[in-house]
Design an enzyme around this catalytic site. Structure first.
Site, PDB file in Angstrom:
ATOM      1  CE  LYS A  26       6.349   2.817  -0.134  1.00 20.36           C
ATOM      2  NZ  LYS A  26       6.605   2.746   1.334  1.00 20.36           N
ATOM      3  NE  ARG A 100       3.287  -2.815   1.329  1.00 20.48           N
ATOM      4  CZ  ARG A 100       2.766  -1.605   1.124  1.00 20.48           C
ATOM      5  NH1 ARG A 100       2.311  -1.272  -0.058  1.00 20.48           N
ATOM      6  NH2 ARG A 100       2.714  -0.730   2.090  1.00 20.48           N
ATOM      7  NE  ARG A 139       0.683   8.068   6.667  1.00 21.35           N
ATOM      8  CZ  ARG A 139       1.171   7.106   5.866  1.00 21.35           C
ATOM      9  NH1 ARG A 139       1.856   7.432   4.780  1.00 21.35           N
ATOM     10  NH2 ARG A 139       0.999   5.844   6.174  1.00 21.35           N
ATOM     11  NE  ARG A 167      -2.491   4.926   5.508  1.00 18.64           N
ATOM     12  CZ  ARG A 167      -1.556   4.530   4.643  1.00 18.64           C
ATOM     13  NH1 ARG A 167      -1.120   5.363   3.707  1.00 18.64           N
ATOM     14  NH2 ARG A 167      -1.059   3.311   4.700  1.00 18.64           N
ATOM     15  NE  ARG A 178       1.357   0.332   7.419  1.00 17.47           N
ATOM     16  CZ  ARG A 178       1.261   1.664   7.425  1.00 17.47           C
ATOM     17  NH1 ARG A 178       0.840   2.286   8.507  1.00 17.47           N
ATOM     18  NH2 ARG A 178       1.571   2.337   6.360  1.00 17.47           N
TER      19      ARG A 178
HETATM   20  P1  AMP Z   1       0.341   1.777   1.560  1.00 20.16           P
HETATM   21  O1  AMP Z   1      -0.623   2.875   1.340  1.00 20.16           O
HETATM   22  O2  AMP Z   1       1.247   1.549   0.380  1.00 20.16           O
HETATM   23  O3  AMP Z   1       1.120   1.914   2.854  1.00 20.16           O
HETATM   24  O4  AMP Z   1      -0.506   0.421   1.706  1.00 20.16           O
HETATM   25  C1  AMP Z   1      -1.440   0.265   2.748  1.00 20.16           C
HETATM   26  C2  AMP Z   1      -1.791  -1.197   2.940  1.00 20.16           C
HETATM   27  O5  AMP Z   1      -2.375  -1.710   1.737  1.00 20.16           O
HETATM   28  C3  AMP Z   1      -0.635  -2.137   3.235  1.00 20.16           C
HETATM   29  O6  AMP Z   1      -0.267  -2.136   4.600  1.00 20.16           O
HETATM   30  C4  AMP Z   1      -1.236  -3.466   2.786  1.00 20.16           C
HETATM   31  O7  AMP Z   1      -2.175  -3.957   3.730  1.00 20.16           O
HETATM   32  C5  AMP Z   1      -2.014  -3.072   1.542  1.00 20.16           C
HETATM   33  N1  AMP Z   1      -1.158  -3.144   0.332  1.00 20.16           N
HETATM   34  C6  AMP Z   1      -0.788  -2.105  -0.477  1.00 20.16           C
HETATM   35  N2  AMP Z   1       0.008  -2.530  -1.467  1.00 20.16           N
HETATM   36  C7  AMP Z   1       0.151  -3.872  -1.279  1.00 20.16           C
HETATM   37  C8  AMP Z   1       0.886  -4.884  -1.965  1.00 20.16           C
HETATM   38  N3  AMP Z   1       1.658  -4.601  -3.020  1.00 20.16           N
HETATM   39  N4  AMP Z   1       0.798  -6.155  -1.494  1.00 20.16           N
HETATM   40  C9  AMP Z   1       0.036  -6.458  -0.433  1.00 20.16           C
HETATM   41  N5  AMP Z   1      -0.659  -5.562   0.274  1.00 20.16           N
HETATM   42  C10 AMP Z   1      -0.607  -4.269  -0.141  1.00 20.16           C
END
Ligand code: AMP
Length: 224
Positions: A26, A100, A139, A167, A178
């Site tokens: 994404k 999410r 990654r 990360r 996740r």
């Molecule tokens: P991402 O970079 O989109 O993979 O997000 C990394 C982490 O941020 C996720 O695993 C969650 O812990 C938190 N996070 C990001 N977006 C959300 C969301 N919409 N709702 C809840 N937690 C989020």
């Protein structure tokens, strides 16, 4: 109320959500679409990581939850999403990593409908679990630019290894968590948008360019 597809003058759908499992690409696709169509990239994950880096109260609260691969409470991410959406025009954006949960999706529908700017499309990047695990575990992220690399598919050639990091939530135990969280809490959002008639499916297995081409084709489909 049904959502109506909206098409900008460029002939491409613009108010977007990019949806899919972690590691589906994404963020990478968002960067390409942002550059090509001038769409604003709103990543709640990036906003949270920025808050953690600055050690703001919100960052301190969210940090441990994120490292474990769990979702940050809806109220926190809703505030981040709302602030980002409200800050500039509402016509050309891509939300990446939001919503999410069903609750977040319902809030977003109400928020955008109140502004008479409903979503044009939700792009669902489909990817099998084994590919998700491969993408996340290989990654690497550039510390300064935030650019994502993949050790096999987009190797960070010529980049000082000291500038590359993994990360915390791409470590093996967090990846499993996740994926579990995605299946339990996030995948119902797919059905929510399918029913609303805005879901576009894109096969996320392939090269970055191939997936970009597929996405653009879908975003143009049905456009004038
Ligand atoms: P991402 O970079 O989109 O993979 O997000 C990394 C982490 O941020 C996720 O695993 C969650 O812990 C938190 N996070 C990001 N977006 C959300 C969301 N919409 N709702 C809840 N937690 C989020």
């Amino acid at each position: 109320m049904a959502l109506h597809a909206t098409v900008a003058e460029s002939g491409v759908k613009t108010r977007l959500v990019l949806f899919g499992p972690p590691g589906a690409g994404k963020g990478t696709q968002a960067r390409l679409l942002a550059r090509r169509f001038g769409l604003r990239h709103i990543s709640t994950g990036n906003l949270l990581r920025e808050a953690i880096r600055k050690q703001t109260p919100l960052g301190i609260e969210a940090g441990a939850t994120m490292r474990e691969g769990h979702l940050v409470p809806d109220a926190i991410v809703r505030d981040l999403a709302e602030e980002a959406l409200a800050s500039r025009n509402n016509d050309r954006f891509m939300l990446d990593g939001y919503p999410r949960t069903l609750q977040q999706a319902q809030w977003l529908t109400a928020y955008l409908e109140a502004k008479e700017k409903p979503l044009a499309a939700v792009v669902f990047f489909k990817l099998a679990d084994d590919k998700v695990i491969d993408r996340l575990s290989k990654r690497r992220v550039h510390r300064k630019t935030g650019e994502n690399y993949h050790l096999d598919h987009k190797p960070p050639i010529g980049i000082d290894p000291a500038l590359l990091m993994q990360r915390r939530d791409d470590e093996p135990h967090a990846i499993q968590e996740r994926l579990y969280v995605y299946k339990q809490q996030t995948s119902p959002v797919e059905e929510y948008y399918r029913r609303r008639g805005v879901l576009i499916e894109v096969d996320a297995d392939g090269s970055i360019d191939e997936i970009h081409t597929r996405t653009v084709r879908e975003l143009r489909a049905g456009a004038a």
